[in-house]
Design a protein around this motif. Sequence first.
Motif, PDB file in Angstrom:
ATOM      1  N   PRO A  45      18.758   7.421   9.705  1.00 30.11           N
ATOM      2  CA  PRO A  45      19.249   8.744   9.689  1.00 30.11           C
ATOM      3  C   PRO A  45      18.683   9.404  10.838  1.00 30.11           C
ATOM      4  CG  PRO A  45      17.446   8.801   8.147  1.00 30.11           C
ATOM      5  CD  PRO A  45      17.675   7.555   8.441  1.00 30.11           C
ATOM      6  N   ALA A  46      19.793  10.164  11.563  1.00 36.35           N
ATOM      7  CA  ALA A  46      19.495  11.012  12.754  1.00 36.35           C
ATOM      8  C   ALA A  46      18.540  12.130  12.370  1.00 36.35           C
ATOM      9  CB  ALA A  46      20.668  11.500  13.288  1.00 36.35           C
ATOM     10  N   GLY A  47      17.599  12.610  13.090  1.00 37.25           N
ATOM     11  CA  GLY A  47      16.722  13.468  13.062  1.00 37.25           C
ATOM     12  C   GLY A  47      15.776  13.453  12.216  1.00 37.25           C
ATOM     13  N   MET A  48      15.645  11.933  11.743  1.00 42.95           N
ATOM     14  CA  MET A  48      14.349  11.657  10.859  1.00 42.95           C
ATOM     15  C   MET A  48      13.071  12.253  11.421  1.00 42.95           C
ATOM     16  SD  MET A  48      13.407   7.982   9.287  1.00 42.95           S
ATOM     17  CE  MET A  48      11.528   7.820   8.933  1.00 42.95           C
ATOM     18  N   ASN A  49      12.317  12.921  10.666  1.00 39.11           N
ATOM     19  CA  ASN A  49      10.894  13.107  11.244  1.00 39.11           C
ATOM     20  C   ASN A  49       9.940  11.982  10.871  1.00 39.11           C
ATOM     21  OD1 ASN A  49       8.235  14.262  11.432  1.00 39.11           O
ATOM     22  ND2 ASN A  49       9.065  16.411  11.040  1.00 39.11           N
ATOM     23  N   TRP A  50       9.180  11.617  11.688  1.00 33.34           N
ATOM     24  CA  TRP A  50       8.290  10.532  11.416  1.00 33.34           C
ATOM     25  C   TRP A  50       7.058  10.979  10.349  1.00 33.34           C
ATOM     26  CZ3 TRP A  50       9.711   5.537  11.800  1.00 33.34           C
ATOM     27  CH2 TRP A  50      10.514   5.428  13.046  1.00 33.34           C
ATOM     28  N   GLN A  51       6.690  12.106  10.622  1.00 30.02           N
ATOM     29  CA  GLN A  51       5.834  12.486   9.727  1.00 30.02           C
ATOM     30  C   GLN A  51       6.243  13.191   8.184  1.00 30.02           C
ATOM     31  OE1 GLN A  51       2.675  15.293  11.175  1.00 30.02           O
ATOM     32  NE2 GLN A  51       3.039  14.370  13.337  1.00 30.02           N
ATOM     33  N   ASP A  52       7.458  12.829   8.065  1.00 28.07           N
ATOM     34  CA  ASP A  52       8.101  13.338   6.900  1.00 28.07           C
ATOM     35  C   ASP A  52       7.935  11.824   5.767  1.00 28.07           C
ATOM     36  OD1 ASP A  52       8.376  15.724   7.210  1.00 28.07           O
ATOM     37  OD2 ASP A  52      10.493  15.521   7.379  1.00 28.07           O
ATOM     38  N   CYS A  53       7.287  10.654   6.151  1.00 31.45           N
ATOM     39  CA  CYS A  53       7.154   9.532   5.735  1.00 31.45           C
ATOM     40  C   CYS A  53       5.778   8.891   5.978  1.00 31.45           C
ATOM     41  CB  CYS A  53       8.354   8.412   6.064  1.00 31.45           C
ATOM     42  SG  CYS A  53       7.994   6.870   5.270  1.00 31.45           S
ATOM     43  N   TRP A  54       5.076   8.764   4.961  1.00 29.65           N
ATOM     44  CA  TRP A  54       3.760   8.363   5.240  1.00 29.65           C
ATOM     45  C   TRP A  54       3.185   7.215   4.297  1.00 29.65           C
ATOM     46  CZ3 TRP A  54       4.564  12.987   3.267  1.00 29.65           C
ATOM     47  CH2 TRP A  54       3.823  13.468   2.240  1.00 29.65           C
ATOM     48  N   ILE A  55       2.188   6.477   4.543  1.00 28.11           N
ATOM     49  CA  ILE A  55       1.849   5.494   3.499  1.00 28.11           C
ATOM     50  C   ILE A  55       0.445   5.992   3.166  1.00 28.11           C
ATOM     51  CG2 ILE A  55       1.288   3.124   3.340  1.00 28.11           C
ATOM     52  CD1 ILE A  55       4.119   3.639   4.410  1.00 28.11           C
ATOM     53  N   GLY A  56       0.407   6.232   1.801  1.00 32.94           N
ATOM     54  CA  GLY A  56      -0.750   6.327   1.056  1.00 32.94           C
ATOM     55  C   GLY A  56      -1.257   5.085   0.347  1.00 32.94           C
ATOM     56  N   LEU A  57      -2.306   5.618  -0.582  1.00 31.40           N
ATOM     57  CA  LEU A  57      -3.014   4.262  -1.139  1.00 31.40           C
ATOM     58  C   LEU A  57      -3.126   4.787  -2.700  1.00 31.40           C
ATOM     59  CD1 LEU A  57      -5.410   2.685   1.339  1.00 31.40           C
ATOM     60  CD2 LEU A  57      -3.325   1.635   0.650  1.00 31.40           C
ATOM     61  N   ASP A  58      -2.824   4.194  -3.469  1.00 36.96           N
ATOM     62  CA  ASP A  58      -3.475   4.335  -5.120  1.00 36.96           C
ATOM     63  C   ASP A  58      -4.219   3.310  -5.530  1.00 36.96           C
ATOM     64  OD1 ASP A  58      -1.549   2.486  -5.827  1.00 36.96           O
ATOM     65  OD2 ASP A  58      -0.004   3.991  -6.695  1.00 36.96           O
ATOM     66  N   GLN A  59      -4.530   3.035  -6.908  1.00 32.72           N
ATOM     67  CA  GLN A  59      -5.140   1.989  -7.194  1.00 32.72           C
ATOM     68  C   GLN A  59      -4.468   0.790  -7.113  1.00 32.72           C
ATOM     69  OE1 GLN A  59      -3.954   4.453  -8.999  1.00 32.72           O
ATOM     70  NE2 GLN A  59      -3.191   3.971 -11.151  1.00 32.72           N
ATOM     71  N   TYR A  60      -3.307   0.582  -7.123  1.00 28.89           N
ATOM     72  CA  TYR A  60      -2.530  -0.612  -7.016  1.00 28.89           C
ATOM     73  C   TYR A  60      -1.980  -1.110  -5.692  1.00 28.89           C
ATOM     74  CZ  TYR A  60      -1.825   0.830 -11.913  1.00 28.89           C
ATOM     75  OH  TYR A  60      -1.989   1.224 -13.026  1.00 28.89           O
ATOM     76  N   GLY A  61      -2.462  -0.055  -4.425  1.00 34.97           N
ATOM     77  CA  GLY A  61      -2.131  -0.656  -3.156  1.00 34.97           C
ATOM     78  C   GLY A  61      -1.356   0.447  -2.343  1.00 34.97           C
ATOM     79  N   PRO A  62      -0.964   0.097  -1.313  1.00 33.63           N
ATOM     80  CA  PRO A  62      -0.095   1.174  -0.785  1.00 33.63           C
ATOM     81  C   PRO A  62       1.197   1.730  -1.110  1.00 33.63           C
ATOM     82  CG  PRO A  62       0.661  -1.240   0.239  1.00 33.63           C
ATOM     83  CD  PRO A  62      -0.465  -1.082  -0.790  1.00 33.63           C
ATOM     84  N   THR A  63       1.502   3.052  -0.984  1.00 35.58           N
ATOM     85  CA  THR A  63       2.526   3.806  -1.509  1.00 35.58           C
ATOM     86  C   THR A  63       3.157   4.470  -0.649  1.00 35.58           C
ATOM     87  OG1 THR A  63       1.288   5.728  -1.903  1.00 35.58           O
ATOM     88  CG2 THR A  63       1.481   4.136  -3.643  1.00 35.58           C
ATOM     89  N   ILE A  64       4.574   4.467  -0.615  1.00 34.03           N
ATOM     90  CA  ILE A  64       5.567   5.541   0.272  1.00 34.03           C
ATOM     91  C   ILE A  64       5.568   6.956  -0.354  1.00 34.03           C
ATOM     92  CG2 ILE A  64       7.906   5.630   1.158  1.00 34.03           C
ATOM     93  CD1 ILE A  64       6.874   3.151   2.204  1.00 34.03           C
ATOM     94  N   LYS A  65       5.371   7.456   0.645  1.00 37.95           N
ATOM     95  CA  LYS A  65       5.347   9.227   0.445  1.00 37.95           C
ATOM     96  C   LYS A  65       6.323   9.894   1.267  1.00 37.95           C
ATOM     97  CE  LYS A  65       1.781   8.951  -2.410  1.00 37.95           C
ATOM     98  NZ  LYS A  65       1.629   9.319  -3.620  1.00 37.95           N
ATOM     99  N   VAL A  66       7.168  10.630   0.876  1.00 31.43           N
ATOM    100  CA  VAL A  66       8.104  11.374   1.654  1.00 31.43           C
ATOM    101  C   VAL A  66       8.363  12.930   1.398  1.00 31.43           C
ATOM    102  CG1 VAL A  66       9.408   9.130   1.981  1.00 31.43           C
ATOM    103  CG2 VAL A  66      10.220  10.376  -0.155  1.00 31.43           C
ATOM    104  N   LYS A  67       8.871  13.511   2.287  1.00 28.88           N
ATOM    105  CA  LYS A  67       9.168  14.988   2.294  1.00 28.88           C
ATOM    106  C   LYS A  67      10.195  15.326   3.247  1.00 28.88           C
ATOM    107  CE  LYS A  67       5.800  16.488   5.453  1.00 28.88           C
ATOM    108  NZ  LYS A  67       4.688  17.583   5.717  1.00 28.88           N
ATOM    109  N   GLY A  68      10.489  16.431   3.307  1.00 27.92           N
ATOM    110  CA  GLY A  68      11.572  17.067   4.361  1.00 27.92           C
ATOM    111  C   GLY A  68      12.779  16.132   4.481  1.00 27.92           C
ATOM    112  N   THR A  69      12.887  15.657   5.762  1.00 24.81           N
ATOM    113  CA  THR A  69      14.125  15.111   6.164  1.00 24.81           C
ATOM    114  C   THR A  69      14.288  13.741   5.712  1.00 24.81           C
ATOM    115  OG1 THR A  69      12.927  13.985   8.055  1.00 24.81           O
ATOM    116  CG2 THR A  69      14.052  16.054   8.648  1.00 24.81           C
ATOM    117  N   VAL A  70      13.198  12.831   5.119  1.00 22.57           N
ATOM    118  CA  VAL A  70      13.356  11.740   4.467  1.00 22.57           C
ATOM    119  C   VAL A  70      13.656  11.840   3.306  1.00 22.57           C
ATOM    120  CG1 VAL A  70      12.119   9.640   4.284  1.00 22.57           C
ATOM    121  CG2 VAL A  70      11.636  10.767   6.457  1.00 22.57           C
ATOM    122  N   LEU A  71      13.157  12.899   2.633  1.00 25.45           N
ATOM    123  CA  LEU A  71      13.374  13.096   1.199  1.00 25.45           C
ATOM    124  C   LEU A  71      14.528  13.541   0.867  1.00 25.45           C
ATOM    125  CD1 LEU A  71      12.231  13.452  -1.748  1.00 25.45           C
ATOM    126  CD2 LEU A  71      11.619  15.579  -1.299  1.00 25.45           C
ATOM    127  N   ALA A  72      15.201  14.400   1.716  1.00 27.32           N
ATOM    128  CA  ALA A  72      16.544  14.821   1.808  1.00 27.32           C
ATOM    129  C   ALA A  72      17.553  13.309   1.682  1.00 27.32           C
ATOM    130  CB  ALA A  72      16.879  15.905   2.744  1.00 27.32           C
TER     131      ALA A  72
END
Length: 115
Positions: A59-86
């Motif tokens: 998507p045009a206008g995607m803010n790279w900081q609206d997607c990040w990789i977190g970690l939980d007890q099972y491993g990496p997770t995708i977290k999204v907000k803002g432009t990516v969440l929309a």
Amino acid sequence: MIVGIGVDVVDIERFGRQLERTPGLRDRLFVPAERELNTRSLAARFAAKEAVAKVLGAPAGMNWQDCWIGLDQYGPTIKVKGTVLAVADSKGVKRWHVSMSHDGGIATAMVIAEA
């Protein structure tokens, strides 16, 4: 139901040179919690973010900081907000799956978006 699958690979050495050459690139691509990681881990996270973008149709206008990789007890997770969440919401994405790896100078990530 699978909404989309994305995969990306990153040359770790080349990515490291880009980070060194371009002041501010680390801040533009990564949230504060990611920025202090080593280059291999950053390359894998960038590959995951690229894979997310591919799932969503780049998507045009995607803010790279609206997607990040977190970690939980099972491993990496995708977290999204803002432009990516929309965009994810508009496509019906309810759940993300991610796998990342690095070896032999290459970082790779595969992302599956599920409705």
